[in-house]
Structure formats: structure tokens, C-alpha cells
Design a protein around this motif. Structure first.
Motif, PDB file in Angstrom:
ATOM      1  N   HIS A 151       6.004   1.383  12.493  1.00 35.26           N
ATOM      2  CA  HIS A 151       5.545   1.182  11.112  1.00 35.26           C
ATOM      3  C   HIS A 151       6.762   1.214  10.193  1.00 35.26           C
ATOM      4  O   HIS A 151       7.725   1.947  10.438  1.00 35.26           O
ATOM      5  CB  HIS A 151       4.565   2.290  10.728  1.00 35.26           C
ATOM      6  CG  HIS A 151       4.107   2.239   9.302  1.00 35.26           C
ATOM      7  ND1 HIS A 151       4.802   2.864   8.270  1.00 35.26           N
ATOM      8  CD2 HIS A 151       3.039   1.637   8.728  1.00 35.26           C
ATOM      9  CE1 HIS A 151       4.165   2.639   7.135  1.00 35.26           C
ATOM     10  NE2 HIS A 151       3.100   1.901   7.376  1.00 35.26           N
ATOM     11  N   VAL A 152       6.713   0.405   9.142  1.00 37.46           N
ATOM     12  CA  VAL A 152       7.782   0.426   8.146  1.00 37.46           C
ATOM     13  C   VAL A 152       7.161   0.678   6.777  1.00 37.46           C
ATOM     14  O   VAL A 152       6.090   0.149   6.460  1.00 37.46           O
ATOM     15  CB  VAL A 152       8.590  -0.895   8.143  1.00 37.46           C
ATOM     16  CG1 VAL A 152       7.713  -2.092   7.798  1.00 37.46           C
ATOM     17  CG2 VAL A 152       9.778  -0.802   7.203  1.00 37.46           C
ATOM     18  N   ASP A 153       7.826   1.506   5.951  1.00 31.52           N
ATOM     19  CA  ASP A 153       7.323   1.757   4.606  1.00 31.52           C
ATOM     20  C   ASP A 153       8.117   0.956   3.582  1.00 31.52           C
ATOM     21  O   ASP A 153       8.995   0.160   3.930  1.00 31.52           O
ATOM     22  CB  ASP A 153       7.326   3.262   4.288  1.00 31.52           C
ATOM     23  CG  ASP A 153       8.728   3.847   4.120  1.00 31.52           C
ATOM     24  OD1 ASP A 153       9.727   3.083   4.075  1.00 31.52           O
ATOM     25  OD2 ASP A 153       8.837   5.089   4.026  1.00 31.52           O
ATOM     26  N   GLU A 154       7.820   1.166   2.315  1.00 28.67           N
ATOM     27  CA  GLU A 154       8.423   0.354   1.263  1.00 28.67           C
ATOM     28  C   GLU A 154       9.916   0.579   1.101  1.00 28.67           C
ATOM     29  O   GLU A 154      10.631  -0.264   0.540  1.00 28.67           O
ATOM     30  CB  GLU A 154       7.714   0.620  -0.071  1.00 28.67           C
ATOM     31  CG  GLU A 154       7.917   2.008  -0.650  1.00 28.67           C
ATOM     32  CD  GLU A 154       6.940   3.034  -0.104  1.00 28.67           C
ATOM     33  OE1 GLU A 154       6.786   4.100  -0.741  1.00 28.67           O
ATOM     34  OE2 GLU A 154       6.323   2.783   0.956  1.00 28.67           O
ATOM     35  N   SER A 155      10.428   1.691   1.622  1.00 33.37           N
ATOM     36  CA  SER A 155      11.861   1.965   1.523  1.00 33.37           C
ATOM     37  C   SER A 155      12.646   1.421   2.707  1.00 33.37           C
ATOM     38  O   SER A 155      13.874   1.560   2.758  1.00 33.37           O
ATOM     39  CB  SER A 155      12.094   3.477   1.409  1.00 33.37           C
ATOM     40  OG  SER A 155      11.810   4.119   2.638  1.00 33.37           O
ATOM     41  N   SER A 198       9.336   4.054  11.431  1.00 35.84           N
ATOM     42  CA  SER A 198       8.916   5.227  12.191  1.00 35.84           C
ATOM     43  C   SER A 198       8.156   4.790  13.432  1.00 35.84           C
ATOM     44  O   SER A 198       7.507   3.742  13.441  1.00 35.84           O
ATOM     45  CB  SER A 198       8.033   6.141  11.334  1.00 35.84           C
ATOM     46  OG  SER A 198       6.917   5.428  10.823  1.00 35.84           O
ATOM     47  N   ALA A 256       3.004  -2.643   8.484  1.00 43.12           N
ATOM     48  CA  ALA A 256       3.237  -1.948   7.216  1.00 43.12           C
ATOM     49  C   ALA A 256       1.960  -1.295   6.705  1.00 43.12           C
ATOM     50  O   ALA A 256       1.877  -0.922   5.536  1.00 43.12           O
ATOM     51  CB  ALA A 256       3.795  -2.912   6.177  1.00 43.12           C
ATOM     52  N   GLY A 257       0.973  -1.187   7.576  1.00 48.39           N
ATOM     53  CA  GLY A 257      -0.249  -0.487   7.206  1.00 48.39           C
ATOM     54  C   GLY A 257      -1.173  -1.257   6.284  1.00 48.39           C
ATOM     55  O   GLY A 257      -2.160  -0.717   5.785  1.00 48.39           O
ATOM     56  N   LEU A 309      -0.738  -2.215   3.270  1.00 48.05           N
ATOM     57  CA  LEU A 309      -0.665  -1.798   1.869  1.00 48.05           C
ATOM     58  C   LEU A 309       0.078  -2.858   1.072  1.00 48.05           C
ATOM     59  O   LEU A 309       1.305  -2.959   1.117  1.00 48.05           O
ATOM     60  CB  LEU A 309       0.022  -0.431   1.761  1.00 48.05           C
ATOM     61  CG  LEU A 309      -0.669   0.698   2.538  1.00 48.05           C
ATOM     62  CD1 LEU A 309       0.153   1.979   2.460  1.00 48.05           C
ATOM     63  CD2 LEU A 309      -2.075   0.934   2.009  1.00 48.05           C
ATOM     64  N   LYS A 335       2.958  -1.870  -1.603  1.00 45.64           N
ATOM     65  CA  LYS A 335       4.150  -1.281  -0.984  1.00 45.64           C
ATOM     66  C   LYS A 335       4.908  -2.316  -0.156  1.00 45.64           C
ATOM     67  O   LYS A 335       6.144  -2.299  -0.111  1.00 45.64           O
ATOM     68  CB  LYS A 335       3.764  -0.073  -0.142  1.00 45.64           C
ATOM     69  CG  LYS A 335       3.287   1.111  -0.980  1.00 45.64           C
ATOM     70  CD  LYS A 335       3.070   2.351  -0.135  1.00 45.64           C
ATOM     71  CE  LYS A 335       2.703   3.542  -1.015  1.00 45.64           C
ATOM     72  NZ  LYS A 335       2.518   4.778  -0.230  1.00 45.64           N
ATOM     73  N   PHE A 336       4.175  -3.205   0.485  1.00 44.37           N
ATOM     74  CA  PHE A 336       4.847  -4.250   1.246  1.00 44.37           C
ATOM     75  C   PHE A 336       5.582  -5.201   0.308  1.00 44.37           C
ATOM     76  O   PHE A 336       6.675  -5.683   0.628  1.00 44.37           O
ATOM     77  CB  PHE A 336       3.840  -5.013   2.108  1.00 44.37           C
ATOM     78  CG  PHE A 336       4.477  -5.988   3.058  1.00 44.37           C
ATOM     79  CD1 PHE A 336       5.310  -5.553   4.076  1.00 44.37           C
ATOM     80  CD2 PHE A 336       4.255  -7.356   2.926  1.00 44.37           C
ATOM     81  CE1 PHE A 336       5.909  -6.446   4.949  1.00 44.37           C
ATOM     82  CE2 PHE A 336       4.844  -8.262   3.791  1.00 44.37           C
ATOM     83  CZ  PHE A 336       5.674  -7.804   4.806  1.00 44.37           C
ATOM     84  N   LEU A 371       8.903  -3.730  -0.393  1.00 49.92           N
ATOM     85  CA  LEU A 371       9.835  -3.921   0.718  1.00 49.92           C
ATOM     86  C   LEU A 371      10.412  -5.331   0.715  1.00 49.92           C
ATOM     87  O   LEU A 371      11.630  -5.523   0.869  1.00 49.92           O
ATOM     88  CB  LEU A 371       9.124  -3.652   2.045  1.00 49.92           C
ATOM     89  CG  LEU A 371       9.909  -3.981   3.323  1.00 49.92           C
ATOM     90  CD1 LEU A 371      11.125  -3.072   3.450  1.00 49.92           C
ATOM     91  CD2 LEU A 371       9.009  -3.847   4.554  1.00 49.92           C
TER      92      LEU A 371
END
Length: 348
Positions: A53-57, A61, A85-86, A88, A91-92, A95
Motif C-alpha cells: 500500500h502507498v499513502d499520499e506521502s 508499507s 492506495a486504498g 482514497l 489522498k491519491f 500523491l
């Protein structure tokens, strides 16, 4: 030494044939998904686990499952984990428009890919605003170029988007704006090594009952994609799960009442017993090439559509008919067990 051996074992066959093997199966961490993987590893060309998974920053993980890696080594099976990216959207969007975050993400993928000997990664980004179409194409290009420098590949799962524009109805417009419109198939096909066309979820919890991925609908999206993506880079999606539509409790948590027509995922180990429980006749739709049944409970009709082994076989036949790279199937553990009788051992 062990890491280098594993890297060579997995990458060498794939790079030698210059393309990803055709039988791609997605793997979740559930017990029945793992059990299916263990039982049928000899018929899986590439396993695509839902690990990262990747988040907005740009923070990536996740980690590999040791048992999956062990079985992959034993069967000489390439591993290409998903990066998601879930779903979202906001937030995407952050990114996609943050160069530092993208660089961090790409560096993490290179590190994880080389450390664990992956074939590469698959982007599985969904629920994207259509205004981010070019940004998604750019990030795909940047990532693919970086991975290629390290002997890694990049595939991407895309929501099918024929005829290439929003339709006239409100639902079609919503689908284009937030689901279909973000994928520039031509640009993505030029950057990525493989396009996995998710030709499933034609009907869902958002729609009236109907096939998960009817054959005319599947062919329509496949033929449109082929006008933009080379056939040796295109993999057709095959669903193994079904949907169950029923009338759910109209009482909301806030005390208000409203219509609640629900549709839930249903796997083969649930759908076939449900039909037996209520004495339903499983019927075959010769137009949609998908099985379905209905029954009454509490005086109301419930519907189940299920892609069984016959439906799976007919969609695999599309690979040969259209000269495609292969197929990508979601998800191990949901399938009709007879699916495996239709498939040969994977070529290594």
C-alpha cells in the motif's frame, strides 16, 4: 547468496520470454485464498498478492508472506505484488501531484523488488478522478522506467472504459468521472509491460442485478482496448466471485429509514450451497455466458450471479481467439473448484 539465487530463479525465465506468463491469479491473505494457492500452484503462471500500500506521502508499507515466497521458489513462479492506495481519491490525488512523494514510492518499489526477487509490481489504483488521467499516466511512465533499469516489470490493472467517453445516463457519467475516465489506455500501454483489463463488476452493489461480467460487455471492452493497447500487452480479466442481491434492513444507524437493496460478494463455496438450501435451479445464460439463479426468502426474490467453471473456460477462450497475452483472475479462493480441471500446468 540466497536472495541472489531467488532473484535469478524468478526473473530469468520471465525475462527470457520477454513477457509475463499468461495465467495471472490474484492472492489475498485469507485462509481460503491461501489454500487455493497452495493446492493449484502448478497451474498459476504469475501470482499477484495484495501485499503493498502507498499513502499520499509516498510511504510504501507491506511485506511478503514467507509461505507464498517459499512455494513460489519451489514452483519457479514469478511474484508480482499489487501496490494499492486504498481507493482514497483525495489522498491519491495528492500523491499523483507530489514529485517528492512519487520518488519515495518508486525508490521503495525498487528496493523491495530487488530485495525479494519479485518479477515487478502491479498498480491497482481505483476510484480516481478523471481529471487525474494525465497524472496517472505520468506516474506510470516514471515508475516503469525506474523499474526497468533494475530488471523489474510494471503491470497495471485498469477499469474497462469503452466506448472512450461518458454515456448519457447519470450512472454512466458517475462511472466515467470517478472510475473509468482516469485510464488513458494508449499511454499506459506504452509505459507498462502489461495491462490487466478488469472486465468484471459490470453489475455490482451500485446497480440492479445482472452478470458480473457478461460476455457481450466483456467483448465490447476488450475490442475497444485492443484499438489502443498491443494484444501482446493485454490481459483479459476473469472474475471467480459472484454477487448476491437481496433486500436488507431499511433502518439506518441514525434511526432514519430508506431503501436498502444490498448486493454482497459471494464465492463458490457459498453460492452453490445457497442454491441447494433453497432448492434453486442454477441456470446458464447463453448470451451472457454466465450462470445465475433466484429464490424466495421472506416472500421476496433474491438473485445470485456466479461465474462458474463454464464461464471461466469461455473467457479463457478469448485469449486464444484475440491473440492476447493472457488473463488475470480475481481472486484465488472464490472460484468454482472445477475451474482447475479446465487449466493446464503453467509453463515455466
Amino acid at each position: 547468496m540466497r536472495r541472489l539465487f531467488f532473484l535469478a530463479l524468478l526473473l530469468a525465465p520471465a525475462l527470457a520470454c520477454a513477457r509475463i506468463p499468461g495465467a495471472m491469479f490474484y492472492l489475498m491473505g485469507t485462509p481460503k485464498s491461501m489454500a487455493s494457492f497452495e493446492a493449484h500452484a502448478d497451474k498459476i503462471g504469475v501470482v499477484v498478492p495484495t501485499w503493498y500500500h502507498v499513502d499520499e506521502s509516498g510511504l510504501v508499507s507491506g511485506e511478503p508472506n514467507p509461505l507464498v515466497m517459499q512455494l513460489a521458489r519451489q514452483h519457479r513462479m514469478p511474484v508480482m505484488p499489487i501496490l494499492s492506495a486504498g481507493g482514497l481519491r483525495d489522498k491519491f490525488h495528492q500523491l499523483l501531484h507530489d514529485e517528492a512523494a512519487k520518488k519515495a514510492m518508486i525508490a521503495a518499489l525498487v528496493e523491495q523488488g530487488t530485495r525479494h526477487g519479485y518479477l515487478g509490481f502491479q498498480f491497482d489504483f481505483e476510484n480516481i478522478d478523471w481529471n487525474d488521467r494525465d497524472a496517472l499516466s505520468l506516474m506510470t511512465k516514471q515508475t516503469a522506467e525506474a523499474l526497468h533499469k533494475h530488471g523489474l516489470q510494471l503491470s497495471i490493472a485498469v477499469v474497462p472504459n469503452a466506448p472512450g467517453y461518458a454515456g448519457g445516463g447519470g450512472f454512466a457519467q458517475w462511472m466515467w468521472k470517478y472510475w473509468r475516465g482516469a485510464y488513458d489506455l494508449k499511454a499506459l500501454g506504452q509505459s507498462a509491460d502489461l495491462i490487466c483489463l478488469m472486465t468484471y463488476d459490470q453489475h455490482t452493489r451500485w446497480t440492479t442485478p445482472g452478470p458480473v461480467g457478461g460476455m457481450p460487455w466483456t467483448v465490447q471492452h476488450l475490442e475497444y482496448a485492443l484499438t489502443l493497447v498491443p494484444k501482446d500487452k493485454l490481459s483479459v480479466g476473469i472474475a471467480t466471485y459472484g454477487y448476491h442481491w437481496y433486500t436488507a434492513d431499511p433502518r439506518r444507524e441514525d434511526g432514519k429509514e430508506e431503501s436498502n437493496i444490498a448486493a454482497a460478494y459471494i464465492d463458490a463455496d457459498e453460492s452453490f450451497p445457497l442454491a441447494r438450501q433453497y432448492g434453486a435451479t442454477i441456470q446458464w445464460d447463453p448470451v451472457e455466458h454466465e450462470s445465475w439463479f433466484w429464490f424466495y426468502r421472506d416472500g421476496m426474490r433474491e438473485w445470485v450471479f456466479l461465474p462458474d467453471a463454464r464461464a471461466f473456460r469461455d473467457r479463457v477462450a478469448l485469449v486464444k481467439q484475440y491473440g492476447l497475452q493472457g488473463y488475470c483472475s480475481w481472486v484465488l479462493g472464490a472460484e468454482d473448484p472445477k475451474v482447475w480441471d479446465e487449466l493446464p500446468e503453467a509453463t515455466r
